[in-house]
Write a protein that holds these residues in place. Structure first.
Motif, short mmCIF file in Angstrom:
data_model
loop_
_atom_site.label_atom_id
_atom_site.label_comp_id
_atom_site.label_asym_id
_atom_site.label_seq_id
_atom_site.Cartn_x
_atom_site.Cartn_y
_atom_site.Cartn_z
N ASP A 88 0.82 -1.09 -0.10
CA ASP A 88 -0.04 -0.02 0.04
C ASP A 88 0.79 1.24 -0.16
O ASP A 88 1.66 1.31 1.07
CB ASP A 88 -1.02 0.02 1.29
CG ASP A 88 -2.04 1.01 1.38
OD1 ASP A 88 -1.89 1.92 0.13
OD2 ASP A 88 -2.79 1.05 2.04
N VAL A 89 0.62 2.06 -0.81
CA VAL A 89 1.53 3.17 -1.31
C VAL A 89 0.96 4.54 -0.61
O VAL A 89 1.56 5.39 -0.59
CB VAL A 89 1.94 3.47 -2.72
CG1 VAL A 89 2.85 2.22 -3.16
CG2 VAL A 89 0.92 3.64 -3.51
N VAL A 90 0.06 4.35 0.02
CA VAL A 90 -0.97 5.67 0.55
C VAL A 90 -0.77 5.53 1.97
O VAL A 90 -1.07 4.32 2.59
CB VAL A 90 -2.24 5.54 -0.08
CG1 VAL A 90 -2.97 6.81 0.75
CG2 VAL A 90 -2.25 5.74 -1.55
N GLU A 91 -0.47 6.56 2.68
CA GLU A 91 -0.52 6.46 4.33
C GLU A 91 -1.75 7.09 4.75
O GLU A 91 -2.09 6.96 6.16
CB GLU A 91 0.60 7.31 4.80
CG GLU A 91 1.91 6.68 4.26
CD GLU A 91 3.16 7.45 5.07
OE1 GLU A 91 2.80 8.12 5.99
OE2 GLU A 91 4.13 7.42 4.41
N SER A 92 -3.00 7.30 3.89
CA SER A 92 -4.10 7.80 4.49
C SER A 92 -5.04 6.72 5.02
O SER A 92 -5.00 5.56 4.45
CB SER A 92 -4.80 8.43 3.32
OG SER A 92 -6.03 9.04 3.56
N ALA A 93 -5.86 6.84 6.03
CA ALA A 93 -6.71 5.85 6.45
C ALA A 93 -7.88 5.79 5.62
O ALA A 93 -8.85 4.85 5.57
CB ALA A 93 -7.17 5.99 7.88
N ALA A 94 -8.18 6.94 4.96
CA ALA A 94 -9.33 7.11 4.01
C ALA A 94 -9.58 6.25 2.77
O ALA A 94 -10.41 5.91 2.19
CB ALA A 94 -9.65 8.69 3.63
#
Length: 143
Positions: free
Chosen positions: A105-111
């Protein structure tokens, strides 16, 4: 004489040009390049250089080769996979593409998330990408 690298054939063409000048029949270096290529069975210099570059090992950086298993970190996440593509980029860098064993997963957002199965980067001989995150950490760091 078997010629394996572009550096070798350039040296051979220089020697040809110098020998022709000593014999009283000077030849421009560009013409010596073309003659060297034709003597090796190629249509022209550019064709020979392309053939030699295809035949050279894909990369020397830390000994990576197609199909090699690699481990490291991508955007701070531990990753492992196999070298899927490798291309020389200049004298000291390589473009590398890694097919990951497990998506990352390259996104650090919880959304939301964005999973990647392959990652690409330009790396130096140390196995670190030249691309950096805003905190200065390399995008890809191979062990």
């Amino acid at each position: 004489m078997t010629v394996n690298t572009v550096k070798d054939v350039k040296a051979q063409a220089r020697r040809l040009s110098e020998a022709m000048a000593r014999a009283g029949n000077p030849v421009a270096l560009s013409k010596a390049y073309e003659l060297t290529a034709q003597a090796a069975g190629h249509a022209d210099w550019n064709t020979m250089v392309a053939a030699l570059r295809r035949a050279e090992p894909a990369a020397q950086a830390k000994g990576y080769a197609l199909g090699d298993a690699v481990r490291g970190r991508y955007l701070g996440h531990p990753v492992s996979g196999r070298v899927h593509a490798l291309r020389r980029k200049g004298a000291t860098h390589y473009d590398i593409e890694i097919a990951l064993d497990e998506p990352v997963d390259v996104v650090e957002s919880a959304a939301f998330s964005s999973m990647r199965r392959r990652v690409r980067a330009t790396i130096g001989a140390d196995g670190r990408s030249i691309g950096r995150r805003s905190d200065g950490v390399a995008h890809l760091e191979l062990d």
